[in-house]
Design a protein around this motif. Sequence first.
Motif, mmCIF file in Angstrom:
data_model
loop_
_atom_site.group_PDB
_atom_site.id
_atom_site.type_symbol
_atom_site.label_atom_id
_atom_site.label_comp_id
_atom_site.label_asym_id
_atom_site.label_seq_id
_atom_site.Cartn_x
_atom_site.Cartn_y
_atom_site.Cartn_z
ATOM 1 N N VAL A 112 71.601 78.175 80.461
ATOM 2 C CA VAL A 112 71.842 77.142 81.661
ATOM 3 C C VAL A 112 73.332 77.307 82.014
ATOM 4 N N ASN A 113 73.692 77.406 83.234
ATOM 5 C CA ASN A 113 75.055 77.346 83.928
ATOM 6 C C ASN A 113 75.517 78.745 83.444
ATOM 7 N N GLY A 114 74.710 79.880 83.128
ATOM 8 C CA GLY A 114 75.374 81.065 82.390
ATOM 9 C C GLY A 114 75.448 82.226 83.453
ATOM 10 N N ALA A 115 75.034 82.159 84.931
ATOM 11 C CA ALA A 115 75.320 83.297 85.573
ATOM 12 C C ALA A 115 76.669 83.411 86.069
ATOM 13 N N ASN A 116 77.492 83.909 84.961
ATOM 14 C CA ASN A 116 78.883 84.187 85.176
ATOM 15 C C ASN A 116 79.360 85.093 84.080
ATOM 16 N N SER A 117 80.577 85.582 83.704
ATOM 17 C CA SER A 117 80.739 86.590 83.008
ATOM 18 C C SER A 117 80.758 86.120 81.372
ATOM 19 N N ILE A 118 80.737 85.029 81.057
ATOM 20 C CA ILE A 118 80.442 84.703 79.704
ATOM 21 C C ILE A 118 78.977 84.687 79.516
ATOM 22 N N GLY A 119 78.347 84.178 80.376
ATOM 23 C CA GLY A 119 76.766 84.171 80.364
ATOM 24 C C GLY A 119 76.370 85.703 80.020
ATOM 25 N N ILE A 120 76.925 86.342 81.050
ATOM 26 C CA ILE A 120 76.420 87.840 81.257
ATOM 27 C C ILE A 120 76.776 88.562 79.922
ATOM 28 N N LYS A 121 77.949 88.502 79.333
ATOM 29 C CA LYS A 121 78.064 89.081 77.911
ATOM 30 C C LYS A 121 77.400 88.526 76.650
ATOM 31 N N LEU A 122 77.061 87.220 76.803
ATOM 32 C CA LEU A 122 76.236 86.798 75.887
ATOM 33 C C LEU A 122 74.899 87.318 75.877
ATOM 34 N N ALA A 123 74.328 87.488 77.243
ATOM 35 C CA ALA A 123 73.003 88.067 77.316
ATOM 36 C C ALA A 123 73.187 89.475 76.984
ATOM 37 N N VAL A 156 85.166 73.789 73.792
ATOM 38 C CA VAL A 156 85.705 75.116 74.102
ATOM 39 C C VAL A 156 87.066 74.422 74.622
ATOM 40 N N GLY A 157 88.175 75.591 74.388
ATOM 41 C CA GLY A 157 89.393 75.389 74.765
ATOM 42 C C GLY A 157 89.504 75.927 76.240
ATOM 43 N N ASP A 181 86.572 84.708 83.582
ATOM 44 C CA ASP A 181 85.708 83.511 83.996
ATOM 45 C C ASP A 181 86.895 82.315 83.901
ATOM 46 N N MET A 182 88.009 82.526 84.235
ATOM 47 C CA MET A 182 89.121 81.431 84.183
ATOM 48 C C MET A 182 88.891 80.470 85.257
ATOM 49 N N ASP A 183 89.159 79.169 84.835
ATOM 50 C CA ASP A 183 88.821 78.141 85.989
ATOM 51 C C ASP A 183 90.061 77.888 86.545
ATOM 52 N N GLU A 230 98.103 73.791 73.715
ATOM 53 C CA GLU A 230 97.138 74.416 74.629
ATOM 54 C C GLU A 230 96.180 75.150 73.827
ATOM 55 N N TYR A 231 95.234 74.912 73.838
ATOM 56 C CA TYR A 231 93.831 75.781 73.111
ATOM 57 C C TYR A 231 93.329 76.927 74.121
ATOM 58 N N LEU A 232 93.632 78.114 73.833
ATOM 59 C CA LEU A 232 93.366 79.265 74.856
ATOM 60 C C LEU A 232 92.140 79.942 73.975
ATOM 61 N N VAL A 233 91.173 80.549 74.731
ATOM 62 C CA VAL A 233 90.024 81.457 74.504
ATOM 63 C C VAL A 233 89.550 82.403 75.599
ATOM 64 N N HIS A 234 89.565 83.489 75.207
ATOM 65 C CA HIS A 234 89.370 84.564 76.284
ATOM 66 C C HIS A 234 87.778 84.526 76.269
ATOM 67 N N SER A 235 87.525 84.799 77.567
ATOM 68 C CA SER A 235 86.011 84.535 77.829
ATOM 69 C C SER A 235 85.164 85.699 76.915
ATOM 70 N N GLN A 236 85.704 86.942 76.690
ATOM 71 C CA GLN A 236 84.742 87.792 75.883
ATOM 72 C C GLN A 236 84.667 87.435 74.549
ATOM 73 N N ASN A 237 85.725 86.905 73.855
ATOM 74 C CA ASN A 237 85.771 86.309 72.597
ATOM 75 C C ASN A 237 84.853 85.065 72.672
ATOM 76 N N LEU A 238 85.071 84.147 73.657
ATOM 77 C CA LEU A 238 83.955 83.162 73.607
ATOM 78 C C LEU A 238 82.490 83.612 73.597
ATOM 79 N N ALA A 239 81.924 84.258 74.376
ATOM 80 C CA ALA A 239 80.573 84.724 74.489
ATOM 81 C C ALA A 239 80.362 85.444 73.085
ATOM 82 N N GLN A 240 81.324 85.906 72.443
ATOM 83 C CA GLN A 240 80.899 86.573 70.952
ATOM 84 C C GLN A 240 80.785 85.420 70.014
ATOM 85 N N GLY A 241 81.529 84.396 70.148
ATOM 86 C CA GLY A 241 81.723 83.114 69.145
ATOM 87 C C GLY A 241 80.421 82.565 69.492
#
Length: 205
Positions: free
Chosen positions: A21-32, A146-147, A153-155, A185-196
């Motif tokens: 849900v709310n995943g039609a973005n780079s993080i959701g796509i990598k997760l998919a 999430v940091g 997918d940077m906001d 500041e807690y930073l996380v890259h979108s690709q690493n977040l999907a894997q996590g």
Amino acid sequence: IMSNSKLHNKKYSKKPVAIVVNGANSIGIKLAELLIENNGFVIFIDDQRYKKELDNFGKDDPISFYTKDSIPFLDEEIKRLDYLFYFQHKSTDSEDDNLDTLLALSTKNKAKFLLTKSLKSDEEEDITLVKEYIKKVKLNGRIIYVGEIIGDDMDFTSDTPITRLILNASRGEALQIPKNTLEKEYLVHSQNLAQGLYKAMMSRV
């Protein structure tokens, strides 16, 4: 709700089903992609305007897209559910009344559930609701804080030191590092977040 022919195709009937849900973005796509690599079928649920983000998937890829107004009817539509990811970590992820429905759907199907929230979020109501399901009906659930996301997918709607630095640099303006600040500041890259998120869902709790 209109029946999704791909979801009910015998070709995909034995695949584990994941809802994002709310995943039609780079993080959701990598997760998919990770879920599909592991024989999964992925249902994206998001606003209609984000459907185009999924255009790189092929017509035979094991994914489907539903809009959020379909959520109350999912119980009638899906025959199995193994994983439900509910993204609420971005400032653009609107709060809605679907959480209880999705938690009940996960509970009925004995599916694993994962909620994401921003580390800087002050919203506690949905976190409390997830914890209640975990405690009272033994939902196999987890909450991931999430940091600040960097990468695809940077906001940029959020005003943070990192976004200010990047926006100033893109405008050719002088870069200033804030002094005398104790805030981490807690930073996380979108690709690493999907894997996590994938690993967190697959882990035992």
